[in-house]
Scaffold this motif. Structure first.
Motif, short mmCIF file in Angstrom:
data_model
loop_
_atom_site.label_atom_id
_atom_site.label_comp_id
_atom_site.label_asym_id
_atom_site.label_seq_id
_atom_site.Cartn_x
_atom_site.Cartn_y
_atom_site.Cartn_z
N VAL A 124 0.63 -1.20 -0.09
CA VAL A 124 -0.06 -0.27 -0.03
C VAL A 124 0.82 0.98 0.17
O VAL A 124 1.62 0.91 1.34
CB VAL A 124 -0.86 -0.39 1.34
N ILE A 125 0.93 2.24 -0.93
CA ILE A 125 1.16 3.52 -1.16
C ILE A 125 0.85 4.43 -0.20
O ILE A 125 -0.57 4.76 -0.14
CB ILE A 125 1.29 4.11 -2.31
N THR A 126 1.81 4.82 1.29
CA THR A 126 1.78 5.76 2.33
C THR A 126 2.03 7.07 1.85
O THR A 126 1.44 7.72 2.94
CB THR A 126 1.96 4.94 3.26
N ALA A 127 2.43 7.43 1.17
CA ALA A 127 3.44 8.70 1.15
C ALA A 127 1.91 9.23 0.25
O ALA A 127 0.91 9.31 0.42
CB ALA A 127 4.68 8.47 -0.13
N ASP A 128 2.80 10.42 0.99
CA ASP A 128 1.22 11.82 0.41
C ASP A 128 0.93 11.84 -0.28
O ASP A 128 -0.38 12.25 -1.07
CB ASP A 128 1.47 12.79 2.07
N TYR A 129 2.07 13.01 -1.60
CA TYR A 129 2.29 12.91 -2.78
C TYR A 129 2.54 12.36 -3.44
O TYR A 129 4.12 13.18 -4.18
CB TYR A 129 2.04 14.34 -2.56
N PRO A 130 2.83 11.31 -4.06
CA PRO A 130 3.53 10.30 -4.56
C PRO A 130 3.36 10.83 -6.04
O PRO A 130 4.86 10.71 -6.41
CB PRO A 130 3.16 8.59 -4.88
N ALA A 131 2.57 11.00 -6.50
CA ALA A 131 2.84 11.75 -8.20
C ALA A 131 4.06 12.65 -8.23
O ALA A 131 4.00 12.88 -8.96
CB ALA A 131 0.94 11.67 -8.58
N PHE A 132 4.01 13.40 -7.42
CA PHE A 132 4.60 14.65 -8.03
C PHE A 132 6.16 13.99 -7.74
O PHE A 132 6.81 14.70 -8.80
CB PHE A 132 4.15 15.43 -6.51
N LEU A 133 6.53 13.32 -7.36
CA LEU A 133 7.73 12.64 -7.89
C LEU A 133 8.23 11.96 -8.99
O LEU A 133 8.94 12.17 -9.49
CB LEU A 133 8.25 11.88 -6.14
N GLY A 134 6.81 11.44 -9.20
CA GLY A 134 6.35 10.73 -10.42
C GLY A 134 7.00 12.37 -11.80
O GLY A 134 8.20 11.81 -12.72
N VAL A 135 6.21 12.88 -11.98
CA VAL A 135 6.26 13.60 -13.02
C VAL A 135 6.80 14.26 -12.55
O VAL A 135 7.82 15.26 -13.88
CB VAL A 135 4.83 14.43 -12.62
N SER A 136 7.95 14.44 -11.65
CA SER A 136 9.34 15.35 -11.31
C SER A 136 10.51 14.62 -12.40
O SER A 136 11.43 15.47 -13.02
CB SER A 136 9.54 15.61 -10.03
#
Length: 362
Positions: free
Chosen positions: A324-336
């Motif tokens: 389960v992904i528990t990071a708060d804003y994981p998509a930011f990491l991907g688009v970065s």
């Protein structure tokens, strides 16, 4: 709010570019999340705006950019948006919201030099290799549910229920990864027991095609609730998804608790399907807005047993870990990561062209 993200070290050329801050966005059917990356891995100025509060994505984006903190950070030249929708060309029409836009027109309207738009789960998939489990006693960015061990360089699957059901994956590509642009949430739902057959029949009365997303989403929780109320002869109180979840977690409603069990079991089957389809020996990751909020209730649900329930492939799936992904804003990491690679490749191409000898005109 500041989020420090452990990205791979940027090249000297990338650091030399005067291209900060960069805008990062994660746009779903309910909320649009915005942030600025002020330097490599330093993500700040996070804000969440309701999609229903703005007539267009451009209006929401500009409202964010003119708010005091982003405005003080300086001009944004480069931006990347993850959006809950297939991105097939310049025109984007959202599936679960009324926004539609031209990527090029939006770039010009906002004054960006660069604007990338990527499917949200493809972007989230790019973040998966960077997520860590955290040290003992500390919150990590992912939590394992059940057994299994990830195999290095094995394919990775991703799905998550929220406003819709997002699906993606990562497959090894050279020294890195390639993210899949999938619309797997729209596969036809397949029931696994008599109760789910009854729920499917209930859904057929309302929809010509019942996809996995029809049931594994916020609206799906509400549909399962109504279907189970009829199936068990109980009163249908037409509860919203958030209230169903609240009552289940508070042990205030047996029917709501059953809804969560059914939902998690269905999700386990779909996750198992994804694992065998991709050969996801690197694991299956669960994101979205619903499951991370369930916490330990999800761990105790039928999810993992249904994930492994594949007849002759039980032993195979028992070795595949689920997180389960528990990071708060994981998509930011991907688009970065996507934006950084695009800008680095663009600069590299420019330097290569400058190094080539000039070609006489014909």
């Amino acid at each position: 709010m500041t989020v420090s993200i452990p990205l791979a070290p940027p090249s000297g050329a990338a650091l030399a570019q005067n291209n900060w801050p960069r805008l990062l966005a994660d746009v779903g059917g309910t909320n649009a999340r915005f942030a600025l990356e002020l330097s490599p891995g330093q993500i700040d100025c996070i804000d969440v705006l309701p999609c229903a509060g703005y007539p267009t994505l451009a209006a929401a984006l500009q409202a964010y950019l003119v708010s005091p903190t982003p405005l003080a950070a300086g001009r944004v030249r480069h931006a990347a948006i993850a959006i809950a929708n297939p991105v097939m060309g310049d025109l984007v029409r959202m599936t679960n919201h009324h926004w539609e836009f031209s990527i090029e027109a939006l770039r010009q309207e906002c004054g960006f030099d660069t604007l990338l738009v990527e499917n949200d789960f493809s972007a989230l998939a790019r973040a998966l290799p960077y997520l860590d489990a955290g040290q003992k006693g500390q919150k990590g960015q992912k939590r394992q549910v059940g057994g299994g061990t990830a195999r290095a360089h094995g394919a990775i699957g991703l799905l998550g229920a929220g406003t819709g059901l997002g699906v993606s994956g990562l497959v090894p590509c050279g020294q890195g990864w390639s993210a899949l642009r999938s619309e797997g949430g729209h596969v036809t739902f397949s029931p696994a027991n008599d109760t789910e057959i009854a729920i499917l029949r209930f859904a057929w009365d309302r929809f010509e095609h019942v996809s996995a997303e029809r049931l594994l989403s916020g609206a799906g929780l509400e549909l399962i609730y109504s279907a189970l109320a009829r199936h068990t002869g109980q009163q249908d109180n037409a509860l919203a998804a958030a209230e169903i979840t609240r009552r289940a977690l508070a042990n205030d409603c047996a029917l709501c608790d059953q809804v969560i069990d059914v939902f998690c079991g269905m999700l386990g089957t779909v996750a198992g399907n994804l694992a065998v389809t991709l050969g996801a020996q690197g694991g299956i990751y669960i994101g979205g807005g619903i499951v991370p909020r369930l916490g330990a209730r999800f761990d105790a649900s039928p999810f993992r047993s249904r994930f492994e329930q594949k007849g002759r492939f039980v032993a195979y799936l028992a070795q595949v870990p689920t997180f389960v992904i528990t990071a708060d804003y994981p998509a930011f990491l991907g688009v970065s990561a996507i934006l950084a690679e695009t800008l680095a490749a663009r600069q590299g191409a420019g330097q290569a062209s400058e190094a080539l000898p000039s070609t006489p005109a014909c």
